[in-house]
Design a protein around this motif. Structure first.
Motif, short mmCIF file in Angstrom:
data_model
loop_
_atom_site.label_atom_id
_atom_site.label_comp_id
_atom_site.label_asym_id
_atom_site.label_seq_id
_atom_site.Cartn_x
_atom_site.Cartn_y
_atom_site.Cartn_z
N LEU A 1 -2.02 -1.60 -3.52
CA LEU A 1 -2.22 -0.18 -3.25
C LEU A 1 -0.93 0.61 -3.42
O LEU A 1 0.16 0.04 -3.35
CB LEU A 1 -2.73 0.00 -1.81
CG LEU A 1 -4.04 -0.71 -1.46
CD1 LEU A 1 -4.34 -0.58 0.02
CD2 LEU A 1 -5.19 -0.15 -2.30
N SER A 2 -1.08 1.89 -3.66
CA SER A 2 0.08 2.78 -3.75
C SER A 2 0.32 3.38 -2.37
O SER A 2 -0.50 4.16 -1.86
CB SER A 2 -0.20 3.90 -4.77
OG SER A 2 0.89 4.80 -4.83
N LYS A 3 1.43 3.02 -1.78
CA LYS A 3 1.71 3.41 -0.40
C LYS A 3 1.77 4.93 -0.24
O LYS A 3 2.30 5.66 -1.08
CB LYS A 3 3.05 2.79 0.04
CG LYS A 3 3.44 3.11 1.47
CD LYS A 3 4.80 2.53 1.81
CE LYS A 3 5.29 3.03 3.15
NZ LYS A 3 6.64 2.52 3.47
N GLY A 4 1.17 5.41 0.86
CA GLY A 4 1.24 6.82 1.21
C GLY A 4 0.28 7.72 0.48
O GLY A 4 0.37 8.94 0.60
N THR A 5 -0.67 7.13 -0.27
CA THR A 5 -1.62 7.95 -1.02
C THR A 5 -3.03 7.70 -0.52
O THR A 5 -3.29 6.83 0.31
CB THR A 5 -1.55 7.64 -2.53
OG1 THR A 5 -1.87 6.24 -2.73
CG2 THR A 5 -0.16 7.91 -3.07
N MET A 6 -3.98 8.52 -1.05
CA MET A 6 -5.40 8.33 -0.71
C MET A 6 -6.14 7.80 -1.93
O MET A 6 -6.02 8.34 -3.03
CB MET A 6 -6.02 9.67 -0.27
CG MET A 6 -7.39 9.53 0.41
SD MET A 6 -8.79 9.30 -0.71
CE MET A 6 -9.03 10.98 -1.28
N HIS A 7 -6.90 6.72 -1.72
CA HIS A 7 -7.66 6.11 -2.80
C HIS A 7 -9.16 6.24 -2.49
O HIS A 7 -9.58 5.91 -1.38
CB HIS A 7 -7.32 4.62 -2.96
CG HIS A 7 -5.86 4.33 -2.98
ND1 HIS A 7 -5.10 4.18 -1.82
CD2 HIS A 7 -5.01 4.14 -4.02
CE1 HIS A 7 -3.85 3.91 -2.15
NE2 HIS A 7 -3.76 3.90 -3.48
N LEU A 8 -9.95 6.70 -3.47
CA LEU A 8 -11.41 6.63 -3.34
C LEU A 8 -11.84 5.23 -3.76
O LEU A 8 -11.50 4.77 -4.85
CB LEU A 8 -12.09 7.68 -4.21
CG LEU A 8 -12.15 9.10 -3.66
CD1 LEU A 8 -12.75 10.04 -4.70
CD2 LEU A 8 -12.96 9.15 -2.37
#
Length: 330
Positions: A27-34
């Motif tokens: 995952l990309s830290k600090g972001t929002m993933h759908l």
């Protein structure tokens, strides 16, 4: 019933993790993933055994929960799954807003898995789930008819079924003299549904919330003032937020420049939802549009000083005392 909202209930699943867990999950830290259901299952199974904290979430529910916690008679409608998370959401919500009317569907409950690293950074993974099933059959017509204000956001245009339910609710508002309150909520929602949103504004909306970026997409204006002017021609009250530069509240007769309350912000999550709650709180207490704008700005300034989109029970007591004491007054 003062305020009834329909939105997308998302159960927030908070898990304390290490930096390595974010890397392991890719995952990309600090972001929002759908995410889809398979990815949701992968994340939860990878982190199985970690302590989990559940909270009620979602944009419209955040606004309604804030209102109810401040003593306003407010309730929310939406859809969750027939699963552990759905049952937990309903249980927690009833403690705050007993009149809320969530339905249960076949899909899993919409959720946001929030992974919190030791530096308090949040990495969010959102699955819409049962929210997308909400339809006309789930609409509580009586709740809409008896409310003073009906509140919804642009996120309800994700599916044709959700859209049809909201349009029917708007018809009911006209029969019951219920004010229609629309929060645009998201620039991407405006881009996808611009023509529909303009039609809503031209024909149905009494009170609008938008930020500067959303308003510019709607009307193609270069300036905040130009956007406010266009919106003010179609709504009784149009509120355009412009971040640290404050907001403008436009009525049929006047414009009011609402400043921000200077604070040391730590997390902007939920600021827009809380602003809407503050404004509707003011109106529900018989305050003017200008005074409601100050309430909204003050309340939003309080939420950005804490982590997360909602206050704790003790924090709600503090902000209610501040509202009652008039700390929002100019």
């Amino acid at each position: 019933m003062n305020i009834f909202g329909i939105g997308n209930p998302l159960i927030d699943i908070l898990i304390q993790v290490e930096e390595q867990d974010i890397t392991t999950l890719g995952l990309s830290k600090g972001t929002m993933h759908l995410i889809d259901l398979d990815e949701r299952s992968r994340i939860l199974s990878t982190l199985e055994g970690r302590p989990i904290e559940y909270r009620c979430g979602g944009s419209c529910p955040n606004t309604i929960i804030t209102l109810a916690s401040l003593g306003v008679e407010a309730a929310v409608g939406g859809k969750v799954g027939r699963d552990k998370e759905g049952n937990e959401y309903i249980r927690m919500l009833k403690e705050i807003s007993p009149k809320s009317t969530l339905k249960q569907g076949d899909e899993a409950t919409g959720s946001s898995i929030i992974l919190i690293t030791p530096d308090t950074e949040r990495t969010m993974n959102t699955y819409l789930g049962a929210n997308r099933e909400f339809s006309l059959a789930d609409l509580d017509v009586e709740m809409v008819y008896n409310a003073d204000y009906f509140y919804f956001t642009g996120y309800m245009w994700d599916t044709e079924e959700q859209k049809a339910a909201i349009l029917k609710a708007i018809e009911v508002c006209r029969e019951g003299n219920t004010k229609v309150v629309f929060d645009v909520a998201d620039p991407f929602a405006v881009t996808r549904n611009r023509d529909d949103f303009i039609d809503l504004l031209n024909n149905h909306v009494d009170i609008l919330f938008a930020n500067c970026e959303e308003a510019k997409i709607l009307y193609g204006c270069d300036t905040l003032e130009g956007c406010v002017d266009r919106l003010g021609r179609v709504c009784d009250i149009a509120v355009v937020k412009d971040g640290s530069r404050g907001s403008i509240v436009h009525t049929r007769t006047e414009d009011f420049q609402i400043p921000v309350f200077k604070v040391d912000a730590v997390d902007s999550t939920g600021a827009g939802d809380t602003y809407a709650a503050g404004f509707l709180y003011g109106l529900s207490q018989g305050l003017s549009a200008e005074e409601s704008g100050y309430c909204a700005s003050w309340l939003a300034s309080r939420i950005v000083t804490v982590k997360g989109a909602q206050f704790t029970a003790d924090q709600f007591k503090e902000v209610k005392s501040g509202l009652d004491a008039g700390e929002w007054k100019k």
